[in-house]
Design an enzyme around this catalytic site. Structure first.
Site, mmCIF file in Angstrom:
data_model
loop_
_atom_site.group_PDB
_atom_site.id
_atom_site.type_symbol
_atom_site.label_atom_id
_atom_site.label_comp_id
_atom_site.label_asym_id
_atom_site.label_seq_id
_atom_site.Cartn_x
_atom_site.Cartn_y
_atom_site.Cartn_z
ATOM 1 N N LYS A 93 0.854 -1.185 0.000
ATOM 2 C CA LYS A 93 0.000 0.000 0.000
ATOM 3 C C LYS A 93 0.882 1.225 0.000
ATOM 4 C CE LYS A 93 -3.867 2.249 0.376
ATOM 5 N NZ LYS A 93 -3.445 2.977 -0.853
ATOM 6 N N GLN A 114 7.227 3.670 3.956
ATOM 7 C CA GLN A 114 5.797 3.333 3.986
ATOM 8 C C GLN A 114 5.556 2.047 4.779
ATOM 9 O OE1 GLN A 114 3.834 5.504 1.632
ATOM 10 N NE2 GLN A 114 2.192 4.943 3.024
ATOM 11 N N LYS A 117 5.484 3.140 8.369
ATOM 12 C CA LYS A 117 4.338 4.037 8.571
ATOM 13 C C LYS A 117 3.038 3.240 8.627
ATOM 14 C CE LYS A 117 4.170 7.362 5.552
ATOM 15 N NZ LYS A 117 3.848 8.330 4.470
ATOM 16 N N LYS A 129 5.396 1.788 -3.114
ATOM 17 C CA LYS A 129 5.328 3.145 -3.679
ATOM 18 C C LYS A 129 5.597 3.043 -5.166
ATOM 19 C CE LYS A 129 4.808 7.418 -2.139
ATOM 20 N NZ LYS A 129 4.142 7.860 -0.898
ATOM 21 N N GLY A 168 -2.646 8.415 -4.142
ATOM 22 C CA GLY A 168 -1.983 9.625 -4.643
ATOM 23 C C GLY A 168 -0.720 9.970 -3.868
ATOM 24 N N ASP A 169 0.031 10.903 -4.405
ATOM 25 C CA ASP A 169 1.208 11.494 -3.753
ATOM 26 C C ASP A 169 1.489 12.768 -4.568
ATOM 27 O OD1 ASP A 169 3.392 10.742 -1.587
ATOM 28 O OD2 ASP A 169 4.529 11.495 -3.277
ATOM 29 N N THR A 212 -4.211 13.588 5.447
ATOM 30 C CA THR A 212 -2.772 13.703 5.739
ATOM 31 C C THR A 212 -2.476 15.012 6.465
ATOM 32 O OG1 THR A 212 -2.393 12.477 3.699
ATOM 33 C CG2 THR A 212 -0.466 13.455 4.752
ATOM 34 N N ASN A 243 -1.989 19.218 -1.593
ATOM 35 C CA ASN A 243 -2.989 18.543 -0.776
ATOM 36 C C ASN A 243 -2.639 18.584 0.717
ATOM 37 O OD1 ASN A 243 -3.496 15.710 0.639
ATOM 38 N ND2 ASN A 243 -5.247 16.189 -0.642
ATOM 39 N N SER A 380 -6.796 5.832 3.891
ATOM 40 C CA SER A 380 -6.782 4.923 2.739
ATOM 41 C C SER A 380 -7.138 3.505 3.182
ATOM 42 C CB SER A 380 -5.395 4.890 2.088
ATOM 43 O OG SER A 380 -5.216 5.968 1.210
HETATM 44 P P1 NDP Z 1 0.946 17.865 -4.109
HETATM 45 O O1 NDP Z 1 1.371 17.493 -5.471
HETATM 46 O O2 NDP Z 1 -0.496 18.096 -3.838
HETATM 47 O O3 NDP Z 1 1.735 19.161 -3.629
HETATM 48 C C1 NDP Z 1 3.125 19.177 -3.585
HETATM 49 C C2 NDP Z 1 3.569 20.546 -3.135
HETATM 50 O O4 NDP Z 1 4.954 20.502 -2.825
HETATM 51 C C3 NDP Z 1 3.403 21.607 -4.221
HETATM 52 O O5 NDP Z 1 3.193 22.852 -3.621
HETATM 53 C C4 NDP Z 1 4.762 21.545 -4.914
HETATM 54 O O6 NDP Z 1 5.136 22.744 -5.586
HETATM 55 C C5 NDP Z 1 5.678 21.323 -3.733
HETATM 56 N N1 NDP Z 1 6.880 20.619 -4.191
HETATM 57 C C6 NDP Z 1 6.945 19.392 -4.757
HETATM 58 N N2 NDP Z 1 8.191 19.088 -5.077
HETATM 59 C C7 NDP Z 1 8.940 20.155 -4.723
HETATM 60 C C8 NDP Z 1 10.322 20.444 -4.795
HETATM 61 N N3 NDP Z 1 11.183 19.564 -5.328
HETATM 62 N N4 NDP Z 1 10.733 21.643 -4.305
HETATM 63 C C9 NDP Z 1 9.875 22.528 -3.782
HETATM 64 N N5 NDP Z 1 8.543 22.316 -3.697
HETATM 65 C C10 NDP Z 1 8.099 21.138 -4.155
HETATM 66 O O7 NDP Z 1 1.522 16.708 -3.159
HETATM 67 P P2 NDP Z 1 1.072 16.318 -1.681
HETATM 68 O O8 NDP Z 1 0.632 17.509 -0.935
HETATM 69 O O9 NDP Z 1 0.196 15.134 -1.784
HETATM 70 O O10 NDP Z 1 2.461 15.778 -1.088
HETATM 71 C C11 NDP Z 1 3.365 16.608 -0.363
HETATM 72 C C12 NDP Z 1 4.268 15.745 0.504
HETATM 73 O O11 NDP Z 1 3.464 14.996 1.411
HETATM 74 C C13 NDP Z 1 5.112 14.703 -0.241
HETATM 75 O O12 NDP Z 1 6.333 14.540 0.445
HETATM 76 C C14 NDP Z 1 4.281 13.430 -0.112
HETATM 77 O O13 NDP Z 1 5.090 12.271 -0.229
HETATM 78 C C15 NDP Z 1 3.761 13.602 1.307
HETATM 79 N N6 NDP Z 1 2.594 12.823 1.647
HETATM 80 C C16 NDP Z 1 1.440 12.900 0.936
HETATM 81 C C17 NDP Z 1 0.345 12.174 1.300
HETATM 82 C C18 NDP Z 1 -0.970 12.324 0.622
HETATM 83 O O14 NDP Z 1 -1.945 11.758 1.123
HETATM 84 N N7 NDP Z 1 -1.091 13.055 -0.460
HETATM 85 C C19 NDP Z 1 0.386 11.228 2.424
HETATM 86 C C20 NDP Z 1 1.633 11.281 3.171
HETATM 87 C C21 NDP Z 1 2.679 12.036 2.760
HETATM 88 P P3 NDP Z 1 5.166 22.778 -7.192
HETATM 89 O O15 NDP Z 1 3.727 22.800 -7.588
HETATM 90 O O16 NDP Z 1 5.916 24.008 -7.553
HETATM 91 O O17 NDP Z 1 5.865 21.515 -7.633
HETATM 92 O O1 2IT Z 2 3.141 8.814 1.620
HETATM 93 C C1 2IT Z 2 1.980 8.404 1.819
HETATM 94 O O2 2IT Z 2 1.653 7.886 2.888
HETATM 95 C C2 2IT Z 2 0.994 8.580 0.758
HETATM 96 N N1 2IT Z 2 1.305 9.184 -0.267
HETATM 97 C C3 2IT Z 2 -0.389 8.024 0.901
HETATM 98 C C4 2IT Z 2 -0.400 6.546 0.625
HETATM 99 C C5 2IT Z 2 -1.757 5.915 0.566
HETATM 100 O O3 2IT Z 2 -1.785 4.739 0.168
HETATM 101 O O4 2IT Z 2 -2.767 6.539 0.909
#
Ligand code: NDP
Ligand code: 2IT
Length: 447
Positions: A93, A114, A117, A129, A168-169, A212, A243, A380
């Site tokens: 997952k 993961q 986690k 992943k 998603g991520d 998250t 997100n 999830s």
């Molecule tokens: P999104 O795509 O929704 O948003 C990502 C954000 O981070 C954007 O603002 C993006 O800016 C910025 N970003 C991405 N890469 C870079 C970089 N190299 N340098 C600077 N800014 C950057 O992703 P999420 O919000 O889903 O994910 C954000 C983090 O949270 C990640 O580390 C992800 O692994 C983690 N995460 C997400 C989960 C989820 O449920 N979605 C669960 C657990 C962890 P820009 O648009 O300019 O690229």
């Molecule tokens: O990093 C993470 O935990 C995620 N991007 C969410 C993973 C999931 O299966 O909901």
């Protein structure tokens, strides 16, 4: 079969040798091994079974070509991946990331993290992943759809509701999950819970989108409450504007804190008046519908925009919610010297190893990603349960489950991370996450 416990250096020498050049993967493994190796040293059962060595070797990793056609009729080629790290306690997952920086090393670090986690959530989920080096920025909806369909046409061979359940991520949200689920359904002629983060019309769960960011703030609240403190009245610095970041701001506002920054890869906005609900709604539209840049916020609401990252802005609490290695040692020092008292990681591995040491030495409250951002994958897991039972739970039930799961994760980390009056949440998360996976692996014998 008794073996001597390897030192951290010996262990890492083997990991580096087997995975040359994969720096992110080395970093993630080292952070965990630094706590787990001393923990198993006087527990022959874990040591003899070589559990840590086995968890640090993915069950498998697949790489594949993703070919698609852009709007101008050009043939484009990207590389797709799925890393299935460990399924000892449940189906693989973990999310899918679309970003040009995606490499095998990045996805191996994420799948490894993961595994721990998902164990911490208490739900039956293994670690995986996937992703691709595809850049969704500037692409039309049609291009994103064709990419997602081509990606799923290959990924379909490796996933399934009882095998591996992606979500998603970075770069993968509701739009991309919809396209990928539609293609999976078409290819397999089956309607099953093979992806999470789905739309509400086709098996999605309430509060998955929010989980998250909300969870990362709950984790901070739990750390603060353990010290008879709260989020109320605290100035918060947040990175990212996707997100996780936007929903962290939403929960900070709910709990009476003040969020003053958000960022993207171009820079950050600093709004000393606070990012209130109305401004946040504008940002969600900017990011999810208009797909614009955070600098536009500064023009709209008349505040500062700066290039770089927001960690120099004075704050009580910090929430890195963008990407890996976004807090370096210097930035960690700046946060500490500005009297930041707590860091809760919404992003995965946002702090470099040297930065973690600085937070630990300063004894600030530091919630590492595998614990602090587990709320997303936890919901999830609840989406998977609802899909299997073909039911949909109510929002209040899910909100309570999320709060309870985050509190349990906190308490579990506090138990294994207690160091006198101080709580080392890094150690707590690593050991608590390890034990469940290790016990399951031992039950299976040598596999
Ligand atoms: P999104 O795509 O929704 O948003 C990502 C954000 O981070 C954007 O603002 C993006 O800016 C910025 N970003 C991405 N890469 C870079 C970089 N190299 N340098 C600077 N800014 C950057 O992703 P999420 O919000 O889903 O994910 C954000 C983090 O949270 C990640 O580390 C992800 O692994 C983690 N995460 C997400 C989960 C989820 O449920 N979605 C669960 C657990 C962890 P820009 O648009 O300019 O690229
Ligand atoms: O990093 C993470 O935990 C995620 N991007 C969410 C993973 C999931 O299966 O909901």
């Amino acid at each position: 079969m008794v073996t001597n416990a390897p030192t951290l250096d010996e262990f890492m020498h083997g990991v580096v040798k087997r995975n040359p050049g994969e720096e992110e993967f080395h970093q993630a493994v080292k952070e965990v091994a630094a706590d787990v190796l001393p923990f198993v040293a006087d527990k022959p059962k874990y040591k003899e079974w070589e559990i840590m060595r086995r968890i640090a070797e993915p069950d498998r990793a697949v790489m594949f070509r993703v070919t698609w056609m852009d709007d101008n009729g050009n043939i484009r080629v990207n590389r797709g991946y799925r890393v299935q790290n460990n399924n000892a306690i449940g189906p693989y997952k973990g999310g899918i990331r679309f970003h040009p920086s995606v490499t095998l090393s990045v996805l191996k670090f994420l799948a490894f993290e993961q595994t721990f986690k998902n164990s911490l959530t208490g739900l039956p989920m293994g670690g995986g992943k996937g992703g691709a080096d595809f850049n969704p920025k500037g692409k039309s909806d049609g291009e994103v759809m064709r990419f997602c369909q081509s990606f799923m046409t290959e990924l379909v061979r490796y996933i399934g509701p009882d095998t591996d359940v992606p979500a998603g991520d970075i770069g993968v949200g509701a739009r991309e999950i919809g396209y990928m689920f539609g293609q999976y359904k078409r290819l397999t002629n089956s309607f099953v819970g093979v992806l999470t983060g789905k739309g509400m019309e086709f098996g999605g769960s309430l509060i998955r989108t929010e989980a998250t960011g909300y969870g990362a703030v709950y984790f901070m609240q739990n750390m603060l409450e353990a010290q008879s403190n709260s989020v109320e009245g605290k100035t918060c610095v947040i990175s990212g504007s996707g997100n996780v970041a936007t929903h962290a701001v939403e929960k900070i506002n709910d709990l009476g804190g003040k969020a003053v920054t958000l960022s993207d890869s171009s820079g950050f906005i600093f709004d000393p008046a606070g990012i209130n609900a109305e401004k946040l709604a504008w940002i969600k539209d900017l990011k999810n519908v208009r797909r614009g840049r955070i600098s536009e916020y500064a023009d709209e609401f008349g505040c500062e925009f700066h290039e770089g990252r927001p960690w120099g802005v004075e704050c009580d609490l910090a929430f890195p919610c963008a990407t890996q290695n976004e807090i370096d040692e210097g930035e960690a020092k700046t946060l500490v010297s500005n009297n930041c008292i707590g860091v809760s990681e919404g992003a995965n591995m946002p702090t470099v190893l040297g930065g973690i040491e600085i937070f630990k030495d300063a004894k600030i409250m530091y919630g590492p990603s595998k614990a602090a951002n587990a709320g997303g994958v936890a919901v999830s897991g609840l989406e998977m349960s609802q899909n299997s039972a073909r039911i949909a739970w109510k929002e209040e039930e899910l909100q309570k489950l999320l709060r309870d799961i985050m509190k349990d994760i906190h308490d579990n980390c506090a138990e294994y991370g207690a160091e006198g009056k101080h709580i080392n949440y890094v150690k707590g998360a690593n050991i608590a996450g390890f034990i469940k996976v290790a016990n399951a692996m031992m039950a299976y014998g040598v596999v």
